[in-house]
Design a protein around this motif. Structure first.
Motif, PDB file in Angstrom:
ATOM      1  N   VAL A 232      47.088  38.658  34.355  1.00  0.00           N
ATOM      2  CA  VAL A 232      46.110  37.752  33.794  1.00  0.00           C
ATOM      3  C   VAL A 232      45.036  36.925  34.660  1.00  0.00           C
ATOM      4  CG1 VAL A 232      45.196  36.269  31.885  1.00  0.00           C
ATOM      5  CG2 VAL A 232      46.854  37.973  31.325  1.00  0.00           C
ATOM      6  N   ILE A 233      45.897  36.279  35.575  1.00  0.00           N
ATOM      7  CA  ILE A 233      45.235  35.376  36.391  1.00  0.00           C
ATOM      8  C   ILE A 233      44.493  36.136  37.406  1.00  0.00           C
ATOM      9  CG2 ILE A 233      45.796  33.719  38.322  1.00  0.00           C
ATOM     10  CD1 ILE A 233      47.796  32.548  36.504  1.00  0.00           C
ATOM     11  N   ARG A 234      45.130  37.235  37.957  1.00  0.00           N
ATOM     12  CA  ARG A 234      44.504  38.073  39.147  1.00  0.00           C
ATOM     13  C   ARG A 234      43.251  38.709  38.471  1.00  0.00           C
ATOM     14  NH1 ARG A 234      49.166  40.887  39.867  1.00  0.00           N
ATOM     15  NH2 ARG A 234      50.623  39.788  41.431  1.00  0.00           N
ATOM     16  N   TYR A 235      43.396  39.062  37.297  1.00  0.00           N
ATOM     17  CA  TYR A 235      42.101  39.848  36.485  1.00  0.00           C
ATOM     18  C   TYR A 235      40.852  38.955  36.299  1.00  0.00           C
ATOM     19  CZ  TYR A 235      40.015  42.920  32.786  1.00  0.00           C
ATOM     20  OH  TYR A 235      39.540  43.943  32.044  1.00  0.00           O
ATOM     21  N   VAL A 236      41.219  37.682  35.845  1.00  0.00           N
ATOM     22  CA  VAL A 236      40.278  36.584  35.708  1.00  0.00           C
ATOM     23  C   VAL A 236      39.319  36.292  36.942  1.00  0.00           C
ATOM     24  CG1 VAL A 236      39.759  34.363  34.814  1.00  0.00           C
ATOM     25  CG2 VAL A 236      41.148  35.888  33.397  1.00  0.00           C
ATOM     26  N   CYS A 237      40.664  36.054  37.923  1.00  0.00           N
ATOM     27  CA  CYS A 237      39.995  35.558  39.455  1.00  0.00           C
ATOM     28  C   CYS A 237      38.976  36.797  39.737  1.00  0.00           C
ATOM     29  CB  CYS A 237      41.044  35.520  40.184  1.00  0.00           C
ATOM     30  SG  CYS A 237      41.902  33.863  40.058  1.00  0.00           S
ATOM     31  N   ASN A 238      39.421  37.907  39.614  1.00  0.00           N
ATOM     32  CA  ASN A 238      38.564  39.087  40.036  1.00  0.00           C
ATOM     33  C   ASN A 238      37.275  39.169  39.360  1.00  0.00           C
ATOM     34  OD1 ASN A 238      40.166  39.940  42.115  1.00  0.00           O
ATOM     35  ND2 ASN A 238      41.285  41.494  40.681  1.00  0.00           N
ATOM     36  N   GLU A 239      37.332  39.142  38.018  1.00  0.00           N
ATOM     37  CA  GLU A 239      36.027  39.524  37.165  1.00  0.00           C
ATOM     38  C   GLU A 239      35.150  38.211  37.142  1.00  0.00           C
ATOM     39  OE1 GLU A 239      35.235  42.471  35.327  1.00  0.00           O
ATOM     40  OE2 GLU A 239      36.740  43.396  36.830  1.00  0.00           O
ATOM     41  N   CYS A 240      35.737  37.113  37.237  1.00  0.00           N
ATOM     42  CA  CYS A 240      35.109  35.797  36.925  1.00  0.00           C
ATOM     43  C   CYS A 240      35.067  34.963  38.292  1.00  0.00           C
ATOM     44  CB  CYS A 240      35.683  34.944  35.849  1.00  0.00           C
ATOM     45  SG  CYS A 240      35.537  35.708  34.458  1.00  0.00           S
ATOM     46  N   ALA A 241      34.891  35.480  39.520  1.00  0.00           N
ATOM     47  CA  ALA A 241      35.007  34.896  40.722  1.00  0.00           C
ATOM     48  C   ALA A 241      33.788  33.726  40.688  1.00  0.00           C
ATOM     49  CB  ALA A 241      34.780  35.893  41.940  1.00  0.00           C
ATOM     50  N   GLU A 242      33.014  33.804  40.268  1.00  0.00           N
ATOM     51  CA  GLU A 242      31.609  32.756  40.245  1.00  0.00           C
ATOM     52  C   GLU A 242      32.149  31.584  39.418  1.00  0.00           C
ATOM     53  OE1 GLU A 242      27.025  33.570  39.861  1.00  0.00           O
ATOM     54  OE2 GLU A 242      28.134  34.335  38.469  1.00  0.00           O
ATOM     55  N   GLU A 243      32.762  31.962  38.078  1.00  0.00           N
ATOM     56  CA  GLU A 243      32.938  31.081  37.187  1.00  0.00           C
ATOM     57  C   GLU A 243      34.003  30.358  37.609  1.00  0.00           C
ATOM     58  OE1 GLU A 243      32.047  34.272  36.288  1.00  0.00           O
ATOM     59  OE2 GLU A 243      30.478  34.078  35.016  1.00  0.00           O
TER      60      GLU A 243
END
Lengths: 459, 459
Positions: B267-278
């Protein structure tokens, strides 16, 4: 040895040593060997396990009952000449969980009524395995469609103090002692003593909250449980169900229909791909022709026609309808059926008489109709309902007054029209209705794990 | 012309003609030209729009206010030498939605307290754009992890009549007229007249229902709203929140920890990839070092240690704790912090004293501890709680008696132990706690679109 899922065995389709954990569906023991049909929930198809008298506990295995949990080591053997593509030759069979003879799920056809009464056990049947896997995958398909297209998933609140939908249709919630309610000096219930300091409800829609987020993210969707207090025992009503409510800024009625059509086709394609086995099963045992129905929908182009023109067609049809079609009334089930037959496919019915629709729907220039749209599909009737929203504050306020909607506690909603309010649209889709359409299941009680209907809140 | 999303413009990064719909974040007008910073919710970064006096409505545009909705046609021009990679040269600017000067979201820093008071407008700020997009993507990450791994998503019911968790912690729901409750001959509230024919609640957990489905599908998860009536105003409590509750058959405590660790990292990897800007934004403005914290967690190997051994470490530490560590007590926040510092990473604390844990947890052979596990992580404390479940019917019944849990209405749950019951495990993760961990946000009220806390149910 690490556990292998049965689904993996069928998809790898090669000789290999495996260890599986599973439950017995049938056990046919003979003198020197026997056959277990086992399932581990990873796929619909059972795995055939062959065991023979070389096993030290052969006698014990021969007596294993339906429903027992087992651990089985063995070798996968391809059987190209047989009905099933492969079987497992057991080298060790261990009992992991007992099951008595009175196990309620026996290897025979149980009625759906009976199975509703053992809702906690019915996912162990083929039918409910199929239905609830399709439900799970359809939920994923919906998330997948919206996220792929940049929508933000919004968890709108279920607890609300806004009385906007008419509290008659909402459950009241309280933390007060109902056997001894605190009273005000006037003798009314003193809700100031309740947890939220006022009367609270659980809601039937996240739309209004969704609109506020659409005014920030442009494209949002909700997907969560909703509640209705309706005291009606029909095949299509439940008091708790799940709903999807997308809302799009800068999107008019035509744009809305584009999205509804694209989304529905995407979801059907996704489910047909991911649940081929389950759809096949439903086609065979629930609704003959299901696969063709779904394929037809995906390949169809949805008709767009106004409520007025639909009524024209109905009146010209010379059908003997129970309810007379009318330019100012709702469309009955029998009308929906006629219209989808007439066009032989899904139909968007647009521009409804304002008096039978909600206050927040965009008033058309004619002053008589609103920019609402219902999607009706063959075999299932209405699948989605949506509208362009009234973005003009003055018109919205007038409509609220006409519909006796109080402005009190609604200022936050009206702010969406005050501050950068723009053309926007949204729709709602009852998730259970979609599941019924995807599986052919006729009763909403069979599309929800633990259905809640009047007088029925077991489990 | 079809609308282009601003995100698309930034990702294509090429000269092209576009039409965008958006809201004004700032407007800096000069004599011959001006700059609009606009946002359409598709990405965090604003687009700079240049307009000049060649536009027929230049004067009008110069006076456009923050918050207004616009339609803008123009040409994307790359600006490699400037701070921003590109800008839009407007050829036409149309007002789509007005916004008065008293617009509550002005281009300045508002406090989070102020923004909670305009929760319907706060997603229009950078901070809440970031938080609520991360929330949306994290939800997708969770679905993605479980579906990829063959889990079935189960919609467990929220309405329940089972009083198993202690009705004190549950909201009562009713359709009865609370101002005039029907009474039985004994003078008690006559719930037989209520919609379900008995008293009903909204639930705080789907675990028990989830277990019944795990006994059919092996691997299932729930993800839905839950409710607690707790009357406590802290930074980490809300009365309505979302929870994820996976349940796995044939899975013991070690297997459970494997899954928890794998899921969290996914989940953390996924969010870091998809929400890099955020994530970048939160790192800069919410929690300094956030990105490194998340990276560290993904690269760490989680420690597994028993409650007993944790208390050993705490006692040996010679720290001056407010609460004295004890072999029979819970672990306090200060202890969690010491332990995650001690191991410099996430820690699974296992095998807890049975008296402080729930009745359904697997009793260990020592008869004193249960096979429960809490995951504590640096900076956030407990993130997940789970256990192997007691699969032995006789032991479970004894534990229910000890914990004063009534068997009444629980037969369906006990059936999971009667019929093919086997070793199984599950955990619960509060979704808001995860969002707070992922964003650095300290108050749960800022992680939920419309938070519900005592005395607070606005909107």
């Amino acid at each position: 040895m690490k556990r292998t899922r049965i689904k993996e065995i069928f998809s790898q389709k090669k000789e290999m040593e495996v260890y599986i954990c599973c439950w017995i569906r049938t056990n046919r023991a003979q003198a020197q060997f026997g056959f277990l049909n086992v399932n581990d929930g990873s796929c619909l198809t059972n795995l055939q396990v062959v065991y023979d008298s070389k096993l030290s506990n052969f006698e014990e295995i021969s007596k294993f009952r339906v429903g027992m949990a087992l651990g089985i080591s063995g070798k996968v053997v391809l059987t190209p000449t047989m009905k099933q593509p492969l079987e497992l030759h057991a080298t060790e069979v261990t009992l992991l969980g007992d099951c008595p003879e009175d196990y309620p799920i026996q290897p025979k056809r149980h009625t759906r009524e009976y199975l509703r009464d053992v809702a906690h056990l019915r996912p162990r049947t083929n039918l409910f395995h199929a239905v609830f896997r399709i439900r799970s995958v359809a939920a994923m398909a919906i998330h997948s469609y919206f996220q792929k297209n940049g929508y933000v998933y919004v968890h709108t609140p279920l607890i609300t103090c806004a009385d906007c939908e008419g509290s008659d249709q909402m459950f009241k919630i309280t933390t007060l002692n109902m056997e001894n309610l605190p009273k005000t000096e006037e003798g009314k219930v003193d809700f100031s003593k309740d947890l939220f300091g006022k009367q609270a409800f659980i809601t039937g829609s996240g739309q209004l909250h969704g609109e506020t987020f659409a005014m920030a993210f442009s494209d949002i969707y909700t997907f969560g449980p909703t509640f209705r207090t309706e005291n009606s025992n029909t095949q299509t009503h439940a008091n708790e169900f799940w709903m999807i409510e997308p809302e799009m800024a800068f999107c008019d009625l035509e744009g809305l229909m584009d999205i509804e059509e694209e989304m529905l086709k995407y979801v059907i394609r996704y489910v047909c791909n991911e649940c081929a086995e389950e759809i096949e099963f439903c086609d065979q045992f629930v609704e003959k022709g299901l696969k063709q129905k779904l394929l037809d929908l995906v390949n169809s182009s949805f008709v767009r026609i106004s409520h007025h023109d639909v009524v024209d067609i109905l009146l010209k049809s010379k059908q003997n309808f129970e309810f007379k079609p009318s330019y100012t009334d709702d469309i009955a089930k029998e009308h929906e059926k006629y219209i989808t037959d007439y066009f032989n496919g899904p139909v968007f019915i647009t521009n409804w008489p304002k008096d039978i629709k909600a206050y927040y729907m965009k008033l058309n220039p004619d002053g008589e109709t609103v920019a609402a749209v219902d999607l009706v599909v063959p075999h299932a009737g209405e699948l989605m309902g949506g509208s362009q929203r009234e973005e003009k504050l003055d018109v919205l306020l007038k409509r609220m007054e006409e519909c006796h909607i109080s402005k009190e506690g609604m200022e936050w909603y009206l702010d969406t029209r005050r501050y950068g309010g723009c053309v926007h649209s949204g729709f709602g889709m009852g998730f259970e209705r979609l599941i019924m359409y995807l599986t052919g299941i006729e009763n909403i009680r069979d599309s929800i794990p633990f259905p809640r209907t009047p007088k029925n809140c077991k489990y």
